[in-house]
Design an enzyme around this catalytic site. Structure first.
Site, short mmCIF file in Angstrom:
data_model
loop_
_atom_site.label_atom_id
_atom_site.label_comp_id
_atom_site.label_asym_id
_atom_site.label_seq_id
_atom_site.Cartn_x
_atom_site.Cartn_y
_atom_site.Cartn_z
N HIS A 180 0.82 -1.22 0.00
CA HIS A 180 0.00 0.00 0.00
C HIS A 180 0.86 1.27 0.00
O HIS A 180 1.93 1.32 0.59
CB HIS A 180 -0.94 0.00 1.21
CG HIS A 180 -0.22 -0.07 2.54
ND1 HIS A 180 0.26 1.05 3.18
CD2 HIS A 180 0.11 -1.13 3.32
CE1 HIS A 180 0.84 0.69 4.33
NE2 HIS A 180 0.76 -0.62 4.43
N ASP A 181 0.36 2.26 -0.71
CA ASP A 181 0.95 3.60 -0.75
C ASP A 181 2.31 3.67 -1.42
O ASP A 181 3.04 4.65 -1.26
CB ASP A 181 1.02 4.20 0.67
CG ASP A 181 -0.34 4.29 1.34
OD1 ASP A 181 -1.18 5.04 0.85
OD2 ASP A 181 -0.55 3.56 2.34
N GLY B 204 4.93 -1.30 2.41
CA GLY B 204 4.19 -0.07 2.18
C GLY B 204 5.07 1.16 2.09
O GLY B 204 6.16 1.21 2.65
#
Length: 267
Positions: free
Chosen positions: A120-121, A138
């Site tokens: 994520h991100d 992430g």
């Protein structure tokens, strides 16, 4: 457009021209597939995911499901994948979170080989290659033309500069400079990615200057900050050197990946 009878494309999904959805695929209601995208078979694309033109996804890729972040609370985050990417078997990619800007972004012409993972991100540039089983935690930032060898692991919040190479099975826990070569667990800076530079057409003079700047930057004398300013003055008109210097100056959440010292104290 060609959709296999066994595939499920939910109402609301947006499919461009010449999209091909193969057997047993599942496309969620908030997904956008660009022109010429192909889901070969058994591919799941979910969430608020947008995939650019001509990207190909192979069996058992799982794209856009909720992040593997225990703080995620269902916020409407996104995953954007560029054009002309190759996403092989078992690849997983997660959208963003409210703690990281709400989006995961992947550039154009990237290749993700079997069972690699983008957390994520993350924000990835163009023409990146993640070999089999590479893991990005992430919030990783990765520049253009980066290659990661099989089984490499990149820690969260780290930065990997453009044209860098991460050796197979390396565990990267610090920021890797542009054009750098990292290897080992834990990874250390092992020089410049000379093979990659030559393959991408950098001139002998450019490579020579990069090597000379590298030796000055990671010499034993003085502090890194002092050496950065010395190199900046000496290579005032060399854009590749200044790309490295700007990367170091910008800083991040991690330290800079450094060379190992030899027995005489030199890098």
């Amino acid at each position: 457009m060609k959709i296999h009878p066994s595939a499920v494309v939910e109402d609301g999904a947006k499919l461009g021209a010449d999209v091909r959805v193969g057997p047993f695929c599942h496309v969620g209601p908030n997904v956008e597939l660009g022109d010429g995208v192909e889901l070969v078979s058994h591919v799941v694309v979910h969430g608020r995911t947008k995939i650019g033109a001509r990207t190909r996804l192979f069996p058992f890729a799982s794209i856009g499901h909720q992040p593997q972040d225990l703080k995620y609370e269902g916020e409407p985050s996104t995953l954007t994948i560029g054009s002309d990417c190759l996403i092989r078997e078992g690849v997983t990619m997660n959208p963003g979170t409210k703690g990281g800007g709400m989006e995961t972004v992947i550039g154009d012409k990237c290749a993700f080989l079997a069972n690699s993972h983008v957390g994520h991100d993350c924000r990835l540039g163009n023409s990146i290659v993640l070999s089999n089983n590479v893991m990005l935690a992430g919030h990783v930032r990765m520049g253009d033309f980066v290659i990661c060898g099989g089984g490499a692991a990149i820690i969260q919040f780290s930065r990997i500069g453009s044209h860098a190479f991460v050796g197979g099975l390396s565990g990267v826990e610090n920021d890797l400079i542009p054009y750098g070569l990292a290897m080992g667990n834990r990874a250390y800076l092992a020089g410049l990615n000379l093979v990659g530079l030559r393959r991408r057409g950098f001139s002998r003079e450019e490579i020579h200057d990069l090597r000379r700047a590298y030796r000055l930057l990671f010499a034993a004398e003085g502090t890194l900050k002092e050496r950065v300013e010395d190199v900046a003055a000496e290579f005032a008109s060399h854009p590749q050197v200044h790309e490295i210097l700007d990367f170091i100056r910008d800083g991040g959440d991690r330290s800079i990946c450094m060379p190992r010292l030899s027995t005489n104290g030199e890098a």
